[in-house]
Every structure is written in structure tokens, then in C-alpha cells.
Write a protein that holds these residues in place. Structure first.
Motif, PDB file in Angstrom:
ATOM      1  N   PRO A  43      77.457  66.357  -5.917  1.00  0.00           N
ATOM      2  CA  PRO A  43      76.201  66.836  -6.413  1.00  0.00           C
ATOM      3  C   PRO A  43      74.855  66.991  -6.138  1.00  0.00           C
ATOM      4  O   PRO A  43      74.235  67.854  -7.339  1.00  0.00           O
ATOM      5  N   PHE A  74      73.784  78.227 -11.187  1.00  0.00           N
ATOM      6  CA  PHE A  74      73.234  79.248 -10.262  1.00  0.00           C
ATOM      7  C   PHE A  74      72.743  80.941 -10.410  1.00  0.00           C
ATOM      8  O   PHE A  74      72.539  80.963  -9.944  1.00  0.00           O
ATOM      9  N   LEU A 130      73.828  69.688  -4.118  1.00  0.00           N
ATOM     10  CA  LEU A 130      73.825  70.839  -5.127  1.00  0.00           C
ATOM     11  C   LEU A 130      72.661  71.341  -5.599  1.00  0.00           C
ATOM     12  O   LEU A 130      71.779  71.996  -5.919  1.00  0.00           O
ATOM     13  N   LEU A 190      71.202  68.281 -15.652  1.00  0.00           N
ATOM     14  CA  LEU A 190      72.699  67.976 -15.283  1.00  0.00           C
ATOM     15  C   LEU A 190      71.936  66.169 -14.134  1.00  0.00           C
ATOM     16  O   LEU A 190      72.436  66.065 -13.836  1.00  0.00           O
ATOM     17  N   HIS A 208      71.937  63.697 -16.233  1.00  0.00           N
ATOM     18  CA  HIS A 208      73.700  62.766 -16.353  1.00  0.00           C
ATOM     19  C   HIS A 208      73.989  62.525 -15.581  1.00  0.00           C
ATOM     20  O   HIS A 208      74.847  61.901 -14.922  1.00  0.00           O
ATOM     21  N   HIS A 209      73.736  63.019 -14.010  1.00  0.00           N
ATOM     22  CA  HIS A 209      74.231  62.381 -12.422  1.00  0.00           C
ATOM     23  C   HIS A 209      74.022  61.351 -12.636  1.00  0.00           C
ATOM     24  O   HIS A 209      74.342  60.275 -12.092  1.00  0.00           O
ATOM     25  N   PHE A 267      82.035  68.923 -14.410  1.00  0.00           N
ATOM     26  CA  PHE A 267      81.241  68.502 -13.600  1.00  0.00           C
ATOM     27  C   PHE A 267      81.844  68.414 -11.922  1.00  0.00           C
ATOM     28  O   PHE A 267      83.030  68.052 -12.262  1.00  0.00           O
ATOM     29  N   LEU A 268      80.909  68.002 -10.998  1.00  0.00           N
ATOM     30  CA  LEU A 268      81.875  68.430  -9.729  1.00  0.00           C
ATOM     31  C   LEU A 268      81.993  66.355  -9.514  1.00  0.00           C
ATOM     32  O   LEU A 268      80.731  65.073 -10.141  1.00  0.00           O
ATOM     33  N   ASP A 311      81.405  62.381  -7.614  1.00  0.00           N
ATOM     34  CA  ASP A 311      80.371  61.701  -6.565  1.00  0.00           C
ATOM     35  C   ASP A 311      80.615  62.273  -5.142  1.00  0.00           C
ATOM     36  O   ASP A 311      79.648  62.376  -4.645  1.00  0.00           O
ATOM     37  N   MET A 315      81.303  73.652 -12.727  1.00  0.00           N
ATOM     38  CA  MET A 315      81.387  75.011 -13.602  1.00  0.00           C
ATOM     39  C   MET A 315      80.238  74.764 -13.767  1.00  0.00           C
ATOM     40  O   MET A 315      79.737  75.636 -14.460  1.00  0.00           O
ATOM     41  N   VAL A 316      79.467  73.707 -14.456  1.00  0.00           N
ATOM     42  CA  VAL A 316      77.849  73.462 -15.052  1.00  0.00           C
ATOM     43  C   VAL A 316      77.568  74.003 -13.804  1.00  0.00           C
ATOM     44  O   VAL A 316      76.407  74.823 -13.786  1.00  0.00           O
ATOM     45  N   ALA A 317      77.314  74.000 -12.393  1.00  0.00           N
ATOM     46  CA  ALA A 317      76.697  74.163 -11.230  1.00  0.00           C
ATOM     47  C   ALA A 317      76.643  75.546 -10.874  1.00  0.00           C
ATOM     48  O   ALA A 317      75.504  75.609 -10.619  1.00  0.00           O
TER      49      ALA A 317
END
Lengths: 219, 52
Positions: free
Chosen positions: A45, B7, A48, B39, B42-43, A186-187, A189, B1-3
């Protein structure tokens, strides 16, 4: 007269530099694609997110290139807006790549993914964002010389090619991200496969298991 | 899907720049920046259990 010729030279250099900048960013992202598809390393993630910040940093010079062709272009304003966009995106990218670098900074940590020329991709991204901020700062400092004037008419072939390459790279990332995340929000990790392909495979298996061996559909 | 969605917003920013829509491209750029920041947050906070 000499001053005018000198100013046109700087303007041309600045305009060429903007194209090199956009193509340079595209080259870095294409390199990340090569690692993804040839090296079979799926981007995490944070990887990206760095790609997103890098593409957003390329929007600034693209904005200046396009505005220079416009009939209502305002050279000084468009120039500062474009570099402002790049600096903002690079600061965000610096935070993301800095965080990923710090996650793997402890001695003995192998890092995420393979190394390219001795450095991991997120470390390269960190360097790229620093270079973008430095180049933006230097170009803005020499604003009076480097500002790109109005160039009316159709964009030149190399401007169209530069834009085309950037468009293809962004579109490629849309498809890649969609395949990687599938229908999940979300992806994970550490992604290990393309989720959309896995989901499609599971869908096909579910369909085939719904059909009994005699070939008749189950109720 | 969010990524993938982000894009797509970046692609829309690019298209509006190409079409010389100054205001729209700036709005889309700002939106993309906001989405990328959210995002990232979030991560970054996911493992802390903050449910951001």
C-alpha cells in the motif's frame, strides 16, 4: 536585444526541463512496473501511495506545459501554480517514503522487496522527492529568467508525446491497482497475489461446483 | 478499490489539465492530494488500532 535572445534561451531551457521532469517521473514509475511484473514483486500500500504522489508531482510541470499553449495563459501565475503543485505533492511523497524507510531502518531488517542498485524502491522514491523539491526551489528562485511565456497554437509533437506517456502510465496504475485490490476496500500490508484474479478463479470454481458430475445443474 | 479510485481521480486531473480546464484541474489535484493523505493516514494508523 542580447538580453531578449538570452531570455528566450532560458525560456527554451525551462520548457525543455519541464518535459524532462515529466518523462523522468514516468521513467521511475515504469521502473517500478518492471520490478512488479518482471521481478514479480507486488507493490505494498505504501508503494502505491508513493506512485500516486510521484504522478501528482508530475502534474505541476504538465500544467505549466499545457497552460503555455493556452490563449488565456498567465505565464507567471501558471508557473508558480505548477511548481506549487509539485512541491506539495513531493512533501506528501517525502512523508510516505520517509515513513516506509523508517519502518525498515533497524539493523538486520531485510527491508520490503528487492534492492535496485543497492537501494530499495522506497529509498529511491525518497531521493526522487528531495530532488523534485530542490529543482522546484531552484527554478522558482530563478523565476524571472525561467518563467515560460505564452506559446499559442497546437502543442508541439514532443509535448503531446510527453502527455501521452504520462496518461498511459496513470492508466496502467489504475488497472494494476484494480487487479491487486480486487473487490476489497484496502490492500493487505504484504500482498502476495492479484486479488481480482483470485476472486475470478474462486467465482469460476463456485460455478463449476454448482454443476454435478453428470452435467446436470443442481437445484 | 480505494487505491484504484484515487488513481482514477489522478487520471481525471490529468485529463482536465490536457483540456485546459484550469479551475477543474486544480480542484481535482487538491482532491487527489486529500485522498492520498487520508489513505496514508489510514495505513499509518491501522496497526495502532485507531480505526482511522
Amino acid at each position: 536585444m542580447n538580453d531578449q535572445i538570452e531570455s528566450t534561451r532560458w525560456e527554451r531551457l525551462s520548457f525543455a526541463l519541464l518535459h524532462v521532469w515529466v518523462l523522468g517521473v514516468c521513467f521511475v514509475v515504469i521502473g517500478a512496473f518492471l520490478v512488479q511484473f518482471v521481478g514479480r514483486e507486488l507493490p505494498c500500500p505504501l508503494c502505491l501511495l508513493q506512485r500516486m504522489a510521484m504522478l501528482l508531482a508530475a502534474m505541476g510541470p504538465m500544467f505549466i506545459i499545457r497552460r503555455a499553449m493556452s490563449v488565456d495563459s498567465r505565464p507567471a501565475a501558471d508557473f508558480s501554480t505548477g511548481f506549487g503543485m509539485s512541491i506539495l505533492a513531493s512533501v506528501l511523497g517525502l512523508a510516505i517514503s520517509g515513513r516506509q524507510t523508517l519502518l525498515h531502518i533497524l539493523p538486520g531488517d531485510p527491508g520490503y522487496g528487492g534492492a535496485v542498485f543497492g537501494l530499495h524502491l522506497y529509498t529511491w522514491a525518497f531521493i526522487v522527492f528531495i530532488v523534485v523539491i530542490l529543482v522546484s526551489g531552484l527554478t522558482l528562485s530563478a523565476g524571472s529568467m525561467m518563467v515560460v511565456g505564452t506559446r499559442g497554437g497546437r502543442p508541439a509533437a514532443w509535448s503531446r508525446i510527453t502527455g501521452g506517456v504520462l496518461g498511459v502510465v496513470i492508466a496502467g496504475n489504475v488497472v494494476s491497482a484494480l487487479f491487486e485490490s480486487g473487490t476489497d476496500w484496502f490492500l493487505p500490508d504484504n500482498p502476495t497475489n492479484y486479488q481480482l484474479i483470485e476472486e475470478f478463479r474462486e467465482f469460476l470454481e463456485t460455478r463449476s461446483s454448482a454443476v454435478d458430475p453428470s452435467g446436470q445443474k443442481a437445484n | 478499490m480505494v487505491a484504484a479510485f484515487i488513481f482514477i481521480v489522478i487520471l481525471a486531473t490529468f485529463v482536465s489539465i490536457r483540456r485546459d480546464q484550469r479551475r477543474r484541474s486544480l480542484i481535482l489535484f487538491a482532491s487527489s492530494m486529500l485522498f492520498v493523505t487520508l489513505l496514508f493516514l489510514h495505513h499509518a494508523t491501522d496497526t495502532l488500532g485507531l480505526s482511522f
